[in-house]
Design a protein around this motif. Structure first.
Motif, mmCIF file in Angstrom:
data_model
loop_
_atom_site.group_PDB
_atom_site.id
_atom_site.type_symbol
_atom_site.label_atom_id
_atom_site.label_comp_id
_atom_site.label_asym_id
_atom_site.label_seq_id
_atom_site.Cartn_x
_atom_site.Cartn_y
_atom_site.Cartn_z
ATOM 1 N N SER A 170 0.806 -1.226 0.000
ATOM 2 C CA SER A 170 0.000 0.000 0.000
ATOM 3 C C SER A 170 0.833 1.267 0.000
ATOM 4 O O SER A 170 0.293 2.371 -0.123
ATOM 5 N N PHE A 171 2.166 1.153 0.111
ATOM 6 C CA PHE A 171 3.017 2.333 0.198
ATOM 7 C C PHE A 171 3.311 2.910 -1.191
ATOM 8 O O PHE A 171 4.454 3.214 -1.533
ATOM 9 N N ALA A 172 2.274 3.060 -1.984
ATOM 10 C CA ALA A 172 2.420 3.550 -3.352
ATOM 11 C C ALA A 172 1.826 4.944 -3.468
ATOM 12 O O ALA A 172 0.722 5.206 -2.972
ATOM 13 N N VAL A 173 2.556 5.840 -4.118
ATOM 14 C CA VAL A 173 2.073 7.198 -4.347
ATOM 15 C C VAL A 173 2.306 7.575 -5.809
ATOM 16 O O VAL A 173 3.138 6.973 -6.494
ATOM 17 N N LEU A 174 1.556 8.554 -6.252
ATOM 18 C CA LEU A 174 1.759 9.079 -7.596
ATOM 19 C C LEU A 174 2.774 10.215 -7.559
ATOM 20 O O LEU A 174 2.662 11.131 -6.737
ATOM 21 N N ASP A 175 3.745 10.162 -8.448
ATOM 22 C CA ASP A 175 4.741 11.216 -8.573
ATOM 23 C C ASP A 175 4.854 11.566 -10.043
ATOM 24 O O ASP A 175 5.477 10.841 -10.824
ATOM 25 N N PRO A 183 7.502 8.466 0.021
ATOM 26 C CA PRO A 183 8.752 9.053 0.524
ATOM 27 C C PRO A 183 9.001 8.662 1.977
ATOM 28 O O PRO A 183 8.106 8.684 2.813
ATOM 29 N N GLY A 184 10.247 8.292 2.264
ATOM 30 C CA GLY A 184 10.628 7.924 3.614
ATOM 31 C C GLY A 184 10.458 6.462 3.946
ATOM 32 O O GLY A 184 10.903 6.000 4.997
ATOM 33 N N VAL A 185 9.812 5.695 3.066
ATOM 34 C CA VAL A 185 9.612 4.265 3.301
ATOM 35 C C VAL A 185 10.758 3.488 2.681
ATOM 36 O O VAL A 185 11.091 3.686 1.506
ATOM 37 N N SER A 186 11.364 2.594 3.461
ATOM 38 C CA SER A 186 12.466 1.788 2.942
ATOM 39 C C SER A 186 11.964 0.856 1.841
ATOM 40 O O SER A 186 10.931 0.208 1.995
ATOM 41 N N PRO A 187 12.674 0.756 0.721
ATOM 42 C CA PRO A 187 12.185 -0.075 -0.390
ATOM 43 C C PRO A 187 12.197 -1.570 -0.103
ATOM 44 O O PRO A 187 11.452 -2.322 -0.721
ATOM 45 N N ASN A 188 13.026 -2.042 0.806
ATOM 46 C CA ASN A 188 13.071 -3.478 1.120
ATOM 47 C C ASN A 188 13.201 -4.345 -0.134
ATOM 48 O O ASN A 188 12.612 -5.423 -0.232
ATOM 49 N N ALA A 189 13.965 -3.840 -1.096
ATOM 50 C CA ALA A 189 14.223 -4.574 -2.345
ATOM 51 C C ALA A 189 12.944 -4.883 -3.116
ATOM 52 O O ALA A 189 12.873 -5.835 -3.876
ATOM 53 N N ARG A 190 11.895 -4.060 -2.934
ATOM 54 C CA ARG A 190 10.624 -4.286 -3.619
ATOM 55 C C ARG A 190 10.412 -3.235 -4.700
ATOM 56 O O ARG A 190 10.687 -2.044 -4.490
ATOM 57 N N ASP A 191 9.906 -3.657 -5.822
ATOM 58 C CA ASP A 191 9.471 -2.735 -6.867
ATOM 59 C C ASP A 191 7.976 -2.523 -6.669
ATOM 60 O O ASP A 191 7.168 -3.358 -7.065
ATOM 61 N N SER A 391 -2.930 14.606 -1.835
ATOM 62 C CA SER A 391 -1.904 15.506 -2.371
ATOM 63 C C SER A 391 -2.287 16.968 -2.193
ATOM 64 O O SER A 391 -1.427 17.836 -2.047
ATOM 65 N N GLU A 392 -3.586 17.251 -2.228
ATOM 66 C CA GLU A 392 -4.055 18.619 -2.064
ATOM 67 C C GLU A 392 -4.152 19.034 -0.600
ATOM 68 O O GLU A 392 -4.221 20.217 -0.288
ATOM 69 N N SER A 393 -4.188 18.057 0.285
ATOM 70 C CA SER A 393 -4.476 18.353 1.682
ATOM 71 C C SER A 393 -3.383 19.208 2.316
ATOM 72 O O SER A 393 -2.194 18.910 2.221
ATOM 73 N N ALA A 394 -3.800 20.242 2.987
ATOM 74 C CA ALA A 394 -2.842 21.123 3.672
ATOM 75 C C ALA A 394 -2.167 20.427 4.828
ATOM 76 O O ALA A 394 -1.119 20.862 5.301
ATOM 77 N N ASN A 395 -2.753 19.337 5.310
ATOM 78 C CA ASN A 395 -2.164 18.618 6.437
ATOM 79 C C ASN A 395 -1.295 17.450 5.995
ATOM 80 O O ASN A 395 -0.827 16.681 6.818
ATOM 81 N N HIS A 396 -1.091 17.284 4.701
ATOM 82 C CA HIS A 396 -0.303 16.154 4.212
ATOM 83 C C HIS A 396 1.184 16.428 4.409
ATOM 84 O O HIS A 396 1.670 17.500 4.106
ATOM 85 N N GLY A 397 1.917 15.428 4.951
ATOM 86 C CA GLY A 397 3.369 15.535 5.020
ATOM 87 C C GLY A 397 3.906 16.090 6.322
ATOM 88 O O GLY A 397 5.086 16.410 6.407
#
Length: 450
Positions: A170-175, A183-191, A391-397
């Motif tokens: 679930s640690f997927a985001v659109l960039d 961002p900030g999540v260790s990849p753990n050798a996963r694509d 992404s629009e949320s002012a409280n994100h991040g």
């Protein structure tokens, strides 16, 4: 029109940190000692992220209040991140849990409570069949696993910036249109892009494109975003989502864990949604670790016939402590005594008062802020309008300096807010005097920083 003065915020922050240190000397002592046994001196690394000079050590809770080891009594609007949504020390839950511990906590056998829990969950949430796990994270993992087994598809679709606990996929985001690891999540050798797709919440056309090739096993996410600020669904979003998932043979899984406070039966029942599965955890056992997966009748029939009843198939689900006698006893107590329509009426009534108090304070100073709210859960948004996506949320991040200052200011005056986003959660134990106190202290804060 007034505005927030950054210099005043900085000065108040410095002063409040000093007040905090004076009020929490025993917590500091315990933290220093615990550093010898645990990284950062805490049992859960999240606690080291809290916006205080050092962690607070809890002693006891009762109703809507908590007391720490220094004797500070605080009105609690965090409620363990909603794990104790209905309050602390509820007599029926304490009695049920203590009694079951005396009789035996986890015999790896079913108990009579299983029937009452299943029927109670059906009554409250609407879905007819249930399984018990040890956390909402595990419930989400198993809902994804069931979806993949039933559809014979590999990929899942999540909302960018959404929250499903510690579920790796679930640690997927659109960039910029690409699916990337959060961002900030260790990849753990996963694509992450091999297993998951991501769309913005409320983006119906994005969902339509993501599901068009019929390679996605399930869409899984909260019915309203809660961890990147509160983001509510747009009108007709859920109707369109359900139509698209049915057309493409994609299962729909809704995570109700932090949306249960939306109303009796959670967001799913309040909005008359029709998911294939729902997941939840936290408040369902009064703070005892628990996860639940509710299934529609067609999904449950397939699961029972093709997975759970086939000795040649090991679904890789469950664990030794899942569905324990202790869990079932606690869930039954919550369903029968805490998760009542009357308690939801009280929660929403107090939430109305909290929202009105904050809105009066904001309006009096002409601040360009708004209140985002989901049932008994709300937070201040340092912007004029509600967001349509994470992404629009002012409280994100993360928290702004003003938000961090507000948190410690309220804490030093006997009010404990959720540390992520300053979320206010109203339990049925909150009184009118409590909401008046919150309004008064919120006004005092704004007086000092505007």
């Amino acid at each position: 029109m007034q505005g927030i003065d950054p210099d005043k915020v900085r000065r108040v922050q410095v002063r409040e940190e000093q007040v905090f240190r004076q009020k929490n000397t025993k917590s500091l002592e315990l933290h220093t000692r615990t550093m010898q046994a645990m990284p950062n001196g805490v049992p859960n690394y999240w606690i080291s992220y809290f916006p205080y000079p050092h962690p607070i050590f809890f002693k006891e809770g009762k109703g809507a209040h908590i007391i720490d080891v220094d004797g500070n009594d605080r009105l609690d609007f965090c409620l363990g991140g909603s794990a104790c949504l209905f309050g602390y020390g509820e007599p029926h839950v304490v009695e049920a849990v203590a009694g079951q511990m005396a009789r035996g906590s986890s015999p790896l056998l079913a108990t009579e409570d299983a029937y009452y829990v299943g029927m109670g969950l059906r009554r409250v949430f609407g879905l007819p069949y249930w399984q018990v796990y040890v956390s909402a994270t595990e419930a989400n993992r198993n809902a994804i696993r069931l979806s993949r087994m039933l559809t014979r598809r590999e990929k899942i679709l999540v909302y960018s910036g959404g929250y499903l606990g510690a579920v790796e996929d679930s640690f997927a985001v659109l960039d910029h249109g690409r699916v990337e690891l959060e961002p900030g999540v260790s990849p753990n050798a996963r694509d992450i892009s091999r297993m998951s797709r991501a769309v913005e919440f409320n983006d119906i056309e994005g969902i339509r494109r993501a599901l068009a090739d019929e390679q996605v096993a399930c869409v899984i996410g909260e019915p309203a975003i809660t961890n990147s600020g509160i983001v509510l669904p747009q009108p007709d979003f859920h109707q369109a989502l359900r139509e698209i998932t049915r057309k493409t043979g994609t299962l729909l899984v809704l995570d109700e864990t932090q949306c249960i406070g939306a109303g009796y039966g959670g967001y799913t029942r309040s909005a008359n949604l029709e998911p294939d599965m729902i997941t939840m955890g936290k408040p369902m056992a009064g703070g005892i670790p628990v996860g639940l997966v509710g299934m529609s009748a067609p999904v449950a029939e397939q699961v029972a016939k093709n997975i759970f009843s086939n000795p040649a198939v090991d679904p890789g689900m469950g664990s030794t402590l899942a569905g324990s006698a202790l869990q079932l006893r606690a869930i039954r107590a919550i369903l029968e005594h805490s998760m009542t329509e009357r308690n939801y009426e009280l929660m929403l009534l107090r939430a109305d008062a909290l929202q009105a108090g904050m809105e009066r304070a904001i309006k009096a100073r002409g601040l360009p802020w708004t209140i985002a709210r989901l049932g008994c859960r709300m937070e201040v948004v340092e912007g004029p309008a509600a967001a349509k996506s994470a992404s629009e949320s002012a409280n994100h991040g993360g928290s702004s300096p003003t938000a961090a200052c507000l948190n410690i200011y309220m804490l030093n005056r006997g009010i404990y807010l959720t540390v992520f986003g300053n979320t206010v959660i109203a339990s049925p134990q909150v009184s009118q005097a409590d909401t008046d106190l919150h309004e008064r202290v919120f006004n005092e804060f704004l007086n000092e920083v505007t």
